[in-house]
Write an enzyme that holds these catalytic residues in place. Structure first.
Site, PDB file in Angstrom:
ATOM      1  N   ARG A  10      31.610 -38.102 -50.143  1.00  0.00           N
ATOM      2  CA  ARG A  10      30.730 -37.598 -48.988  1.00  0.00           C
ATOM      3  C   ARG A  10      31.420 -36.888 -48.015  1.00  0.00           C
ATOM      4  NH1 ARG A  10      26.303 -41.702 -48.771  1.00  0.00           N
ATOM      5  NH2 ARG A  10      25.344 -41.014 -47.096  1.00  0.00           N
ATOM      6  N   VAL A  69      16.225 -41.548 -50.270  1.00  0.00           N
ATOM      7  CA  VAL A  69      15.611 -42.572 -50.651  1.00  0.00           C
ATOM      8  C   VAL A  69      14.032 -42.659 -50.612  1.00  0.00           C
ATOM      9  CG1 VAL A  69      16.033 -43.963 -48.437  1.00  0.00           C
ATOM     10  CG2 VAL A  69      15.707 -45.246 -50.313  1.00  0.00           C
ATOM     11  N   THR A  76      21.271 -50.643 -44.225  1.00  0.00           N
ATOM     12  CA  THR A  76      20.074 -50.198 -43.387  1.00  0.00           C
ATOM     13  C   THR A  76      19.976 -48.753 -43.213  1.00  0.00           C
ATOM     14  OG1 THR A  76      21.297 -50.784 -41.333  1.00  0.00           O
ATOM     15  CG2 THR A  76      19.940 -52.361 -42.352  1.00  0.00           C
ATOM     16  N   GLN A 113      25.177 -49.756 -42.482  1.00  0.00           N
ATOM     17  CA  GLN A 113      24.076 -49.816 -41.425  1.00  0.00           C
ATOM     18  C   GLN A 113      24.130 -48.156 -40.764  1.00  0.00           C
ATOM     19  OE1 GLN A 113      25.169 -52.640 -38.688  1.00  0.00           O
ATOM     20  NE2 GLN A 113      27.332 -51.847 -38.560  1.00  0.00           N
ATOM     21  N   ARG A 114      22.749 -48.111 -40.242  1.00  0.00           N
ATOM     22  CA  ARG A 114      22.724 -46.994 -39.434  1.00  0.00           C
ATOM     23  C   ARG A 114      21.487 -46.872 -38.375  1.00  0.00           C
ATOM     24  NH1 ARG A 114      22.450 -41.835 -42.897  1.00  0.00           N
ATOM     25  NH2 ARG A 114      24.805 -41.764 -43.095  1.00  0.00           N
ATOM     26  N   GLY A 141      32.549 -31.441 -43.262  1.00  0.00           N
ATOM     27  CA  GLY A 141      31.972 -30.061 -43.127  1.00  0.00           C
ATOM     28  C   GLY A 141      31.379 -30.105 -41.710  1.00  0.00           C
ATOM     29  N   LYS A 142      30.394 -31.146 -41.811  1.00  0.00           N
ATOM     30  CA  LYS A 142      29.389 -31.216 -40.305  1.00  0.00           C
ATOM     31  C   LYS A 142      30.476 -31.262 -39.017  1.00  0.00           C
ATOM     32  CE  LYS A 142      25.303 -30.630 -41.736  1.00  0.00           C
ATOM     33  NZ  LYS A 142      24.333 -29.491 -41.223  1.00  0.00           N
ATOM     34  N   ASN A 153      18.387 -39.890 -40.457  1.00  0.00           N
ATOM     35  CA  ASN A 153      17.704 -39.939 -41.754  1.00  0.00           C
ATOM     36  C   ASN A 153      16.164 -39.507 -41.296  1.00  0.00           C
ATOM     37  OD1 ASN A 153      19.725 -41.839 -42.255  1.00  0.00           O
ATOM     38  ND2 ASN A 153      18.962 -41.531 -44.332  1.00  0.00           N
ATOM     39  N   TYR A 186      30.367 -33.217 -46.825  1.00  0.00           N
ATOM     40  CA  TYR A 186      29.307 -32.966 -46.114  1.00  0.00           C
ATOM     41  C   TYR A 186      29.884 -33.436 -44.746  1.00  0.00           C
ATOM     42  CZ  TYR A 186      24.627 -33.599 -44.129  1.00  0.00           C
ATOM     43  OH  TYR A 186      23.251 -33.651 -43.571  1.00  0.00           O
TER      44      TYR A 186
HETATM   45  P1  NAD Z   1      17.023 -29.232 -47.185  1.00  0.00           P
HETATM   46  O1  NAD Z   1      18.094 -29.408 -48.244  1.00  0.00           O
HETATM   47  O2  NAD Z   1      15.655 -29.328 -47.305  1.00  0.00           O
HETATM   48  O3  NAD Z   1      17.104 -27.805 -46.242  1.00  0.00           O
HETATM   49  C1  NAD Z   1      18.516 -27.179 -46.347  1.00  0.00           C
HETATM   50  C2  NAD Z   1      18.265 -25.708 -46.672  1.00  0.00           C
HETATM   51  O4  NAD Z   1      19.232 -24.801 -46.499  1.00  0.00           O
HETATM   52  C3  NAD Z   1      17.622 -25.330 -47.905  1.00  0.00           C
HETATM   53  O5  NAD Z   1      16.399 -24.744 -47.924  1.00  0.00           O
HETATM   54  C4  NAD Z   1      18.566 -24.688 -48.630  1.00  0.00           C
HETATM   55  O6  NAD Z   1      18.067 -23.705 -49.612  1.00  0.00           O
HETATM   56  C5  NAD Z   1      19.273 -23.961 -47.554  1.00  0.00           C
HETATM   57  N1  NAD Z   1      20.599 -23.689 -47.776  1.00  0.00           N
HETATM   58  C6  NAD Z   1      21.584 -24.356 -48.524  1.00  0.00           C
HETATM   59  N2  NAD Z   1      22.950 -23.672 -48.307  1.00  0.00           N
HETATM   60  C7  NAD Z   1      22.592 -22.401 -47.874  1.00  0.00           C
HETATM   61  C8  NAD Z   1      23.499 -21.391 -47.707  1.00  0.00           C
HETATM   62  N3  NAD Z   1      24.727 -21.275 -48.113  1.00  0.00           N
HETATM   63  N4  NAD Z   1      22.894 -20.086 -47.003  1.00  0.00           N
HETATM   64  C9  NAD Z   1      21.627 -20.199 -46.695  1.00  0.00           C
HETATM   65  N5  NAD Z   1      20.878 -21.206 -46.931  1.00  0.00           N
HETATM   66  C10 NAD Z   1      21.361 -22.561 -47.433  1.00  0.00           C
HETATM   67  O7  NAD Z   1      17.372 -30.444 -46.086  1.00  0.00           O
HETATM   68  P2  NAD Z   1      16.830 -30.805 -44.785  1.00  0.00           P
HETATM   69  O8  NAD Z   1      16.561 -32.155 -44.710  1.00  0.00           O
HETATM   70  O9  NAD Z   1      15.577 -29.867 -44.184  1.00  0.00           O
HETATM   71  O10 NAD Z   1      17.974 -30.325 -43.818  1.00  0.00           O
HETATM   72  C11 NAD Z   1      18.450 -29.540 -42.802  1.00  0.00           C
HETATM   73  C12 NAD Z   1      19.493 -29.484 -41.974  1.00  0.00           C
HETATM   74  O11 NAD Z   1      19.270 -30.838 -41.140  1.00  0.00           O
HETATM   75  C13 NAD Z   1      20.633 -29.564 -43.054  1.00  0.00           C
HETATM   76  O12 NAD Z   1      21.559 -28.808 -42.120  1.00  0.00           O
HETATM   77  C14 NAD Z   1      20.969 -30.979 -42.913  1.00  0.00           C
HETATM   78  O13 NAD Z   1      22.159 -31.301 -43.103  1.00  0.00           O
HETATM   79  C15 NAD Z   1      20.287 -31.509 -41.383  1.00  0.00           C
HETATM   80  N6  NAD Z   1      20.227 -32.932 -41.672  1.00  0.00           N
HETATM   81  C16 NAD Z   1      19.112 -33.370 -42.352  1.00  0.00           C
HETATM   82  C17 NAD Z   1      18.575 -35.073 -42.200  1.00  0.00           C
HETATM   83  C18 NAD Z   1      17.651 -35.188 -42.946  1.00  0.00           C
HETATM   84  O14 NAD Z   1      17.523 -36.543 -43.075  1.00  0.00           O
HETATM   85  N7  NAD Z   1      16.682 -34.712 -43.271  1.00  0.00           N
HETATM   86  C19 NAD Z   1      19.749 -35.678 -41.597  1.00  0.00           C
HETATM   87  C20 NAD Z   1      20.937 -35.204 -41.210  1.00  0.00           C
HETATM   88  C21 NAD Z   1      20.962 -33.793 -40.857  1.00  0.00           C
HETATM   89  N1  UDP Z   2      19.197 -45.368 -51.982  1.00  0.00           N
HETATM   90  C1  UDP Z   2      18.522 -46.287 -52.755  1.00  0.00           C
HETATM   91  N2  UDP Z   2      17.742 -45.873 -53.994  1.00  0.00           N
HETATM   92  C2  UDP Z   2      17.715 -44.445 -54.122  1.00  0.00           C
HETATM   93  C3  UDP Z   2      18.452 -43.512 -53.307  1.00  0.00           C
HETATM   94  C4  UDP Z   2      19.068 -44.018 -52.012  1.00  0.00           C
HETATM   95  O1  UDP Z   2      18.773 -47.438 -52.659  1.00  0.00           O
HETATM   96  O2  UDP Z   2      17.211 -44.123 -55.146  1.00  0.00           O
HETATM   97  C5  UDP Z   2      19.921 -45.887 -50.739  1.00  0.00           C
HETATM   98  C6  UDP Z   2      21.471 -45.226 -50.469  1.00  0.00           C
HETATM   99  O3  UDP Z   2      22.264 -45.719 -51.385  1.00  0.00           O
HETATM  100  C7  UDP Z   2      21.510 -45.387 -49.204  1.00  0.00           C
HETATM  101  C8  UDP Z   2      19.926 -45.188 -48.646  1.00  0.00           C
HETATM  102  O4  UDP Z   2      19.242 -45.568 -49.657  1.00  0.00           O
HETATM  103  O5  UDP Z   2      21.904 -46.480 -48.826  1.00  0.00           O
HETATM  104  C9  UDP Z   2      19.614 -43.934 -47.789  1.00  0.00           C
HETATM  105  O6  UDP Z   2      20.053 -43.024 -48.818  1.00  0.00           O
HETATM  106  P1  UDP Z   2      19.956 -41.307 -48.811  1.00  0.00           P
HETATM  107  O7  UDP Z   2      20.558 -40.531 -49.898  1.00  0.00           O
HETATM  108  O8  UDP Z   2      18.412 -41.229 -48.409  1.00  0.00           O
HETATM  109  O9  UDP Z   2      20.530 -41.047 -47.399  1.00  0.00           O
HETATM  110  P2  UDP Z   2      21.862 -41.337 -46.737  1.00  0.00           P
HETATM  111  O10 UDP Z   2      22.885 -42.176 -47.504  1.00  0.00           O
HETATM  112  O11 UDP Z   2      22.504 -39.990 -46.440  1.00  0.00           O
HETATM  113  O12 UDP Z   2      21.678 -41.836 -45.394  1.00  0.00           O
END
Ligand code: NAD
Ligand code: UDP
Ligand code: UDP
Length: 312
Positions: free
Chosen positions: A141, A186, A209, A275-276, A147-148, A173, A144
């Protein structure tokens, strides 16, 4: 009216943000390389003269003229960000450098979509912004998470060194319509499995969670953060504090879909956080923001979306 650029604008969150900004009367430039996003997410906007779609990878320099930047480009689901981990780190780090360089030249306000993953597998619960996190730097992981984290470092160094106007949020999430059906997260996995009558895949014992926020609430949080006074940088947690185990989520999805799918237990992915839950005290105070949509209502909308998608 502002000219606003959204990187990752064809993704799940980005496409909803495009909708909102256009509704508010802005000009929107959507930048995406379509790695996990799709033109379909913004196809309804293509005839809008205030909307422009550009294929571009943010790891390369970009020369455009805009007033504000939302930097969302980055795959967000563990399956996708681990598919090409080197590219994931490049997207977060080189992408941030390029977008910050662009913002510096333009003196533009710039927003970073950071993540609750900066807290790793947290020992402090719920997580306040002051918590430095517990992140493995060398695991699957890490591309990600680190990187972030590095992107946050870059945002704050551009702020201190070049007086850049930055806004950083840490997203917990988030789910809703336009999640990719195969993106492995998930909520989308459980709903698609329930609708298809396939087994529901619980990783580990299902007692871990997460706290799930509906997309409309999240986008409202983005807009409010971008509207705060100059000098308020964040980071600000955005998420819904309602916390559920994955077993509880599975039960809710099964009952909403009316599905008879069975639960199957599969190995827990490496470094999966136990947990989160966001501490959103700061978002409440500074943004007057609190999520409005509860899990059941948000899931209903999401089930409706996937039902239509799968029957199309
Ligand atoms: P997503 O995968 O649907 O969207 C990401 C978008 O970025 C996609 O359209 C993808 O094609 C584009 N992308 C990826 N690499 C790229 C690159 N090198 N150049 C240009 N475009 C690129 O995911 P999302 O859920 O919409 O997430 C959007 C942002 O929010 C992300 O930065 C993600 O890390 C952040 N985020 C989302 C969640 C969530 O739960 N959805 C949680 C935490 C952070
Ligand atoms: N998870 C699961 N079944 C699935 C996909 C995910 O039980 O089919 C679990 C995963 O192990 C994690 C939680 O759901 O504990 C959230 O996973 P997700 O990939 O959505 O997001 P993140 O782990 O990045 O919060
Ligand atoms: N950059 C960009 N668009 C611009 C201005 C800069 O993509 O309009 C990129 C540029 O290619 C550089 C990065 O942003 O790699 C960082 O720019 P900055 O000016 O901060 O640093 P420097 O160019 O001095 O390395």
């Amino acid at each position: 009216m502002q000219r606003i650029m959204i990187t990752g604008g064809a993704g799940f969150l980005g496409s909803h943000l495009c909708d909102s900004l256009l509704k508010d009367g802005h000009d929107v430039l959507c930048i995406d390389n379509f790695f996990t996003g799709s033109k379909v997410n913004v196809s309804h906007l293509l005839t809008n003269p205030s909307f422009e779609l550009m294929r571009h990878d943010v790891t390369f320099p970009l020369h455009v003229e805009v007033d504000q930047i939302y930097n969302l480009a980055c795959p967000a689901s563990p399956v996708h960000y681990q598919h090409d981990p080197v590219q994931t780190t490049k997207t977060s780090v080189h992408g941030a450098i390029n977008m910050l360089g662009l913002a510096k030249r333009l003196k533009a306000r710039i927003f970073q979509a950071s993540t609750s993953e900066v807290y790793g597998d947290p020992e402090i619960h719920p997580q306040p912004e002051s918590y430095w996190g517990r992140v493995n730097p060398i695991g699957p992981r890490s591309c990600y998470d680190e990187g972030k984290r590095c992107a946050e470092t870059l945002f704050f160094d551009y702020h201190r060194q070049h007086d850049l106007d930055i806004k950083v949020v840490r997203i917990f999430n988030t789910y809703g319509p336009r999640m990719h059906p195969n993106d492995g997260r998930v909520v989308s996995n459980f709903i698609v499995q329930a609708l298809k009558g396939q087994d529901i895949t619980i990783y580990g014992n299902g007692q871990q969670t997460r706290s799930f926020c509906y997309v409309d609430d999240m986008v409202e949080g983005f807009l409010r953060m971008m509207g705060t006074e100059r000098g308020f940088t964040g980071p600000v947690n955005l998420g819904n504090p309602g916390e559920f185990t994955m077993l509880e989520l599975a039960e809710k999805v099964l009952s909403l879909v009316g599905s008879k799918s069975k639960l199957v237990f599969m190995p827990l992915p490496v470094d999966d956080p136990k947990q989160r839950q966001p501490d959103i005290t700061l978002a409440k105070e500074k943004l007057d923001w609190t999520p409005k949509v509860n899990l059941e209502d948000g899931l209903k909308e999401t089930v409706y979306y996937f039902r239509n998608l799968l029957s199309a």
